[in-house]
Enzyme design. Structure first.
Site, PDB file in Angstrom:
ATOM      1  N   ASN A 285       0.861  -1.179   0.000  1.00  0.00           N
ATOM      2  CA  ASN A 285       0.000   0.000   0.000  1.00  0.00           C
ATOM      3  C   ASN A 285       0.901   1.235   0.000  1.00  0.00           C
ATOM      4  O   ASN A 285       2.132   1.117   0.080  1.00  0.00           O
ATOM      5  CB  ASN A 285      -0.991  -0.009   1.177  1.00  0.00           C
ATOM      6  CG  ASN A 285      -0.302  -0.063   2.534  1.00  0.00           C
ATOM      7  OD1 ASN A 285       0.765   0.526   2.743  1.00  0.00           O
ATOM      8  ND2 ASN A 285      -0.917  -0.769   3.483  1.00  0.00           N
TER       9      ASN A 285
ATOM     10  N   LYS B  58       1.569   3.592   2.170  1.00  0.00           N
ATOM     11  CA  LYS B  58       2.394   3.741   3.380  1.00  0.00           C
ATOM     12  C   LYS B  58       3.584   2.786   3.337  1.00  0.00           C
ATOM     13  O   LYS B  58       4.727   3.175   3.607  1.00  0.00           O
ATOM     14  CB  LYS B  58       1.536   3.484   4.612  1.00  0.00           C
ATOM     15  CG  LYS B  58       2.267   3.625   5.945  1.00  0.00           C
ATOM     16  CD  LYS B  58       1.281   3.469   7.094  1.00  0.00           C
ATOM     17  CE  LYS B  58       1.962   3.600   8.456  1.00  0.00           C
ATOM     18  NZ  LYS B  58       2.828   2.448   8.762  1.00  0.00           N
ATOM     19  N   GLU B  59       3.320   1.520   3.009  1.00  0.00           N
ATOM     20  CA  GLU B  59       4.393   0.528   2.944  1.00  0.00           C
ATOM     21  C   GLU B  59       5.410   0.866   1.859  1.00  0.00           C
ATOM     22  O   GLU B  59       6.621   0.662   2.035  1.00  0.00           O
ATOM     23  CB  GLU B  59       3.795  -0.858   2.662  1.00  0.00           C
ATOM     24  CG  GLU B  59       2.999  -1.434   3.822  1.00  0.00           C
ATOM     25  CD  GLU B  59       2.171  -2.640   3.432  1.00  0.00           C
ATOM     26  OE1 GLU B  59       1.800  -3.418   4.327  1.00  0.00           O
ATOM     27  OE2 GLU B  59       1.872  -2.799   2.221  1.00  0.00           O
TER      28      GLU B  59
ATOM     29  N   ASP C 226      -4.829  -8.992   1.441  1.00  0.00           N
ATOM     30  CA  ASP C 226      -4.779 -10.436   1.187  1.00  0.00           C
ATOM     31  C   ASP C 226      -5.637 -10.801  -0.019  1.00  0.00           C
ATOM     32  O   ASP C 226      -5.276 -11.678  -0.814  1.00  0.00           O
ATOM     33  CB  ASP C 226      -5.274 -11.204   2.422  1.00  0.00           C
ATOM     34  CG  ASP C 226      -4.356 -11.028   3.625  1.00  0.00           C
ATOM     35  OD1 ASP C 226      -3.164 -10.750   3.417  1.00  0.00           O
ATOM     36  OD2 ASP C 226      -4.841 -11.166   4.760  1.00  0.00           O
TER      37      ASP C 226
END
Length: 329
Positions: free
Chosen positions: A208, A210-211, A280
């Protein structure tokens, strides 16, 4: 992004059935305790939760496997549990969801990863974890790799689901990716930030926003130009075939090797109720689509539709081929 014909998307969906996908990563038992708070404890300044409901679900890589099963695939799980009640419960839940557990090893020297969440009025009051973050014992890791190699003989795709609990070590990450590349089997990664830079030469990574920023060690910047620079940087850093950055209400941005500009997939969710487990679902549909002959763009479009469905459900949810077909325009 160029619109993909609905007919083509349905062809890919219908090819999901029976595809064997190997999921390697950290599995966990998610325990939810839900109730009401009407008073503060006389013993300490903490809320008293009157329990109304309690349930368990498979989390982490286990939820990826459950997602794949719901889509008609045949997931084979490669992971580790402890010699404890949590491990037995977790394996029982996964068997009930038709997940192949031949690659799940038992390690008596570590606990099964468990996350217990106490909730009141949709608000999390406290969470407590039972876990070990140490790399799995070398003998257990070797056992898991043998299981992986055996499963790979009939697999059509591989998912690496990294939650930083020790299943995916430097050594087996490299071995798994190398074996997949030799056999031309798509390998997709849901990364843990600590291992971000170790996933080189993969088919796709699905961080995402942020990651993605944390993965390159930079402070977030806004705007499309910043996202484009970010995606291209990750693509080059990992020498990956593609990077799919999931961006919540802004949809997804797909970066492919050899292409200067990203493809944008607009968000499809009409109402966002709960984003738990959406990542997921994205990696499950993406990998399954690639295993079914989809292009990266076709796979991204389908995973976006699937994500739009699960965020409209409560809790850690899954979707089905029928549900995805139902939302295709």
């Amino acid at each position: 992004m160029t619109n993909v014909p609905v007919k083509r998307l349905k062809e890919i969906l219908h090819a999901f059935n029976g595809k064997q996908i190997v999921v390697v990563g950290d599995i966990m038992l998610d325990h939810f305790i839900k109730g009401d708070v009407t008073r503060i404890s006389p013993e300490a300044p903490v809320p008293v939760v009157a329990v109304k409901k309690e349930f368990f679900v498979a989390g982490g890589a286990g939820n990826v496997a459950v997602n794949l099963s719901a889509l008609g695939a045949k997931p084979v799980l490669v992971s580790v549990v402890g010699d404890d009640l949590g491990g037995e419960m977790l394996k029982g839940f996964l068997r009930d969801k038709n997940v192949d557990l031949r690659g799940v090893a038992e390690d008596p020297n570590r606990p099964t990863t468990q996350k217990v969440r106490v909730m009141a009025e949709q608000q999390q009051i406290v969470r407590f974890d039972r876990e070990s973050k140490k790399t799995v014992d070398s003998s257990v890791g070797a056992q898991c790799m043998e299981s992986f190699k055996a499963a790979l003989k009939t697999a059509k795709g591989v998912v690496l689901s990294d939650y930083g609990k020790g299943m995916l070590s430097d050594h087996n990450i490299q071995d798994i990716i190398s074996l997949c590349r030799k056999k031309n089997i798509p390998v997709c990664v849901d990364p843990k930030i600590d291992n971000f830079k170790k996933y080189k030469h993969i088919t796709c990574m699905t961080p995402n926003t942020k990651e993605a920023w944390e993965g390159v060690g930079e402070s977030p910047r806004s705007g499309e130009e910043a996202i484009t620079e970010l995606g291209q940087k990750i693509l080059k850093m990992l020498d990956a075939d593609s990077i799919l950055i999931t961006r919540s209400a802004d949809g997804m941005s797909l970066f492919e090797k050899g292409k200067k500009s990203p493809s944008t997939v607009k968000a499809t969710a009409r109402e966002v109720f709960d984003v738990t487990g959406a990542g997921d679902t994205v990696i499950s549909v993406l990998t399954l689509a690639l295993a079914s002959g989809a292009t990266l763009q076709e796979a991204a479009v389908l995973s976006n539709f699937a994500a739009g469905i699960v965020v409209g459900k409560s809790g850690t949810a899954t979707t089905t081929v029928e549900e995805i077909e139902g939302v295709l325009a």
